[in-house]
Design an enzyme around this catalytic site. Structure first.
Site, PDB file in Angstrom:
ATOM      1  N   SER A  15     -29.951   4.760   5.886  1.00  0.00           N
ATOM      2  CA  SER A  15     -30.894   5.720   6.486  1.00  0.00           C
ATOM      3  C   SER A  15     -30.963   7.002   5.649  1.00  0.00           C
ATOM      4  O   SER A  15     -32.042   7.546   5.389  1.00  0.00           O
ATOM      5  CB  SER A  15     -30.441   6.097   7.896  1.00  0.00           C
ATOM      6  OG  SER A  15     -30.500   4.979   8.742  1.00  0.00           O
ATOM      7  N   ASP A  64     -26.992  -0.297  15.524  1.00  0.00           N
ATOM      8  CA  ASP A  64     -26.915  -1.234  14.389  1.00  0.00           C
ATOM      9  C   ASP A  64     -25.564  -1.937  14.298  1.00  0.00           C
ATOM     10  O   ASP A  64     -25.414  -2.895  13.538  1.00  0.00           O
ATOM     11  CB  ASP A  64     -27.184  -0.488  13.076  1.00  0.00           C
ATOM     12  CG  ASP A  64     -28.636  -0.034  12.970  1.00  0.00           C
ATOM     13  OD1 ASP A  64     -29.485  -0.593  13.691  1.00  0.00           O
ATOM     14  OD2 ASP A  64     -28.923   0.875  12.169  1.00  0.00           O
TER      15      ASP A  64
HETATM   16  C1  S3P Z   1     -33.090   3.826  11.438  1.00  0.00           C
HETATM   17  C2  S3P Z   1     -33.264   3.934  12.792  1.00  0.00           C
HETATM   18  C3  S3P Z   1     -32.888   2.881  13.747  1.00  0.00           C
HETATM   19  C4  S3P Z   1     -31.945   1.875  13.112  1.00  0.00           C
HETATM   20  C5  S3P Z   1     -32.417   1.436  11.758  1.00  0.00           C
HETATM   21  C6  S3P Z   1     -32.491   2.630  10.818  1.00  0.00           C
HETATM   22  C7  S3P Z   1     -33.508   4.945  10.567  1.00  0.00           C
HETATM   23  O1  S3P Z   1     -34.044   2.191  14.180  1.00  0.00           O
HETATM   24  O2  S3P Z   1     -31.769   0.760  13.963  1.00  0.00           O
HETATM   25  O3  S3P Z   1     -31.540   0.482  11.206  1.00  0.00           O
HETATM   26  O4  S3P Z   1     -33.086   5.014   9.403  1.00  0.00           O
HETATM   27  O5  S3P Z   1     -34.267   5.797  11.050  1.00  0.00           O
HETATM   28  P1  S3P Z   1     -35.008   2.765  15.354  1.00  0.00           P
HETATM   29  O6  S3P Z   1     -35.664   3.990  14.879  1.00  0.00           O
HETATM   30  O7  S3P Z   1     -35.999   1.655  15.581  1.00  0.00           O
HETATM   31  O8  S3P Z   1     -34.141   2.976  16.542  1.00  0.00           O
END
Ligand code: S3P
Length: 453
Positions: free
Chosen positions: A28, A333
């Site tokens: 992220s 996650d």
């Molecule tokens: C992420 C947000 C999460 C996470 C994904 C990465 C991000 O998803 O599950 O692996 O980097 O902003 P959501 O925004 O759908 O909750």
């Protein structure tokens, strides 16, 4: 990206895992570091960026929009073009398996004076995009998805038509129906190009990397709990200087060796410089509640003021428990890995309020229920979670990852404790977030090998 050679893991019951390791940079934070570097006014330097395919998709997208990016072993240099310097991509932007690339870029590219089309692999083209398209359209973006499985939903490919001369995105007040850092970040990125403020409220605060980075770069942003306001007022110089950031280790990847240590008798594993931003530490907080021997030792800060720590886990008895509510948002996650832990915990583990798992890289509730069943773990699938009964002897199984990196890695953990040999097919998916996964586990003592088919 979708034509990567097929891989299979052979996993055998293993003795204690012991050692100290590093995991790839947080996915992220990696995406966001690339985005903010590409929009900066000059050359930024990013260290610790993951070589996983998801971050590579974002890197490639910016290259196709005229941003020069050079990578060496030491660092990635990004020649930022400023907020208004991106060029129309030379081709359709291929986001591969990466939902974060597609959703964040949907926001950023909605504010441009050129059009874009984005697509992805089989898994990504089945993921819902209405959650980001709807609020972007409400602020005047010319963005559309493609009809698919559900009549009231839209999916990739996504098309964005340019804003014409004199046209701008409008201010937006948006109360998000579900907590999602991807949607929040898409709206904040589009807010950099809007004529009025962007005010967002989430039901629960999701990961806040975008906000931390914007604050570090001087973007006029204010946060209070699960609310954030970006007001691009006249005082703001509409841009930022280049920076040098280090991406901390990914807690979602660290979860696998750490939980393997919690599960396998005699193990002790530590992972260095892991991101311990409180919006990401749900798993570590929960492990403490379950009686896991875990300790965190602060080790400085990374990109955009992200706290890091060395995390150490030793094997011990783990109790089953119930996880739901805000904790789920902070460990969404990590739930495939948590399901593997639940298989060897005492008593029942219940995971609730996690319906979002059904729209990840695979339907992780259904897929994990099948994986647990294949290993002989009693498990009940709920609409929004799972009930897992721990303690049954695990039998070796053959598992298909369904193109989902975290399913392949969670199945690997179960294979390390199962009688006989387990085969994990579709293991090439792991390269999206954790290249080097097998080598790292082997270095700790795991009996695992990788075959390219
Ligand atoms: C992420 C947000 C999460 C996470 C994904 C990465 C991000 O998803 O599950 O692996 O980097 O902003 P959501 O925004 O759908 O909750």
């Amino acid at each position: 990206m979708s034509s990567a050679p097929k891989k299979r893991y052979r996993v055998r019951r293993s003795g204690p895992l012991i050692g100290s390791v590093r995991v790839p940079g947080d996915k992220s934070i990696g995406h966001r570091s690339l985005i903010f570097a590409a929009l900066g006014r000059g050359v930024s330097r990013i260290t610790g960026l993951s070589e996983g395919l998801d971050n590579a998709a974002t890197r490639q997208a910016f290259r196709s929009m005229g941003v020069a990016i050079e990578s060496s072993d030491a660092a990635t240099s990004v020649h930022g073009v400023g907020l208004r310097g991106l060029r129309m991509p030379t081709d359709v932007v291929d986001c591969g398996n990466s939902g974060t690339t597609m959703r964040l870029l949907a926001g950023l590219l909605s504010g441009q004076r050129f059009g874009t089309r984005m697509t992805g692999d089989d898994s990504l083209t089945r993921r819902p995009m209405g959650r980001v398209i709807k609020p972007l359209r409400a602020r005047g973006a010319h963005i559309a998805g493609t009809a698919g499985d559900k009549p009231d939903e839209v999916y990739p490919p996504i098309s964005i038509a340019p804003l014409v001369e004199g046209e701008a995105l409008r201010g937006l007040e948006y109360s998000m129906p579900i907590a999602s850092a991807q949607v929040k970040s898409a709206l904040l990125l589009s807010g950099l190009y809007a004529s009025g403020p962007t005010a967002i409220e989430e039901p629960v605060l999701s990961r806040d990397h975008t906000e931390r980075m914007m604050l570090a770069l001087g973007v006029p942003l204010q946060t209070a709990g699960a609310s954030v306001v970006l007001d691009p007022n006249d005082d703001w110089a509409r841009g930022w200087e280049p920076f040098e950031w280090r991406v901390p280790g990914d807690p979602s990847s660290a979860a696998f060796p750490l939980l393997a240590a919690a599960m396998i008798p005699g193990s002790r594993v530590s992972v260095q410089d892991v991101c311990v931003n409180p919006t990401r530490t749900g798993l570590f907080d929960w492990l403490r509640l379950l009686g896991v021997n875990i300790s965190l030792r602060p080790s400085g800060h990374g990109a955009g003021d992200e706290p890091m720590a060395e995390i150490d886990v030793r094997h011990g008895t783990v109790r089953g428990s119930v996880a739901g509510g805000e904790l789920i948002v902070r460990m969404i996650d990590e739930i495939p890995a948590v399901c593997a832990l639940a298989a060897v915990s005492t008593g029942r583990t219940e995971i609730r309020d996690a319906a979002e798992l059904r729209v990840k890289e695979s339907d992780r509730i259904a897929t994990m229920a099948q994986v647990l069943d294949a290993f002989g773990v009693p498990c009940e699938e709920l609409p929004d979670g799972l009930i897992i009964t721990g303690g049954a002897p695990l039998r070796g199984a053959e598992i298909e990852s369904r193109g989902d990196h975290r399913i392949a890695m969670a199945a690997t953990l179960l294979g390390l404790l199962a009688e006989g040999e387990s085969l994990i097919d579709g293991a090439e998916a792991v390269d999206t977030s954790f290249p080097g996964f097998v080598g790292l586990l082997r270095s700790l003592g795991a009996d695992i090998s990788e075959e390219t088919l």
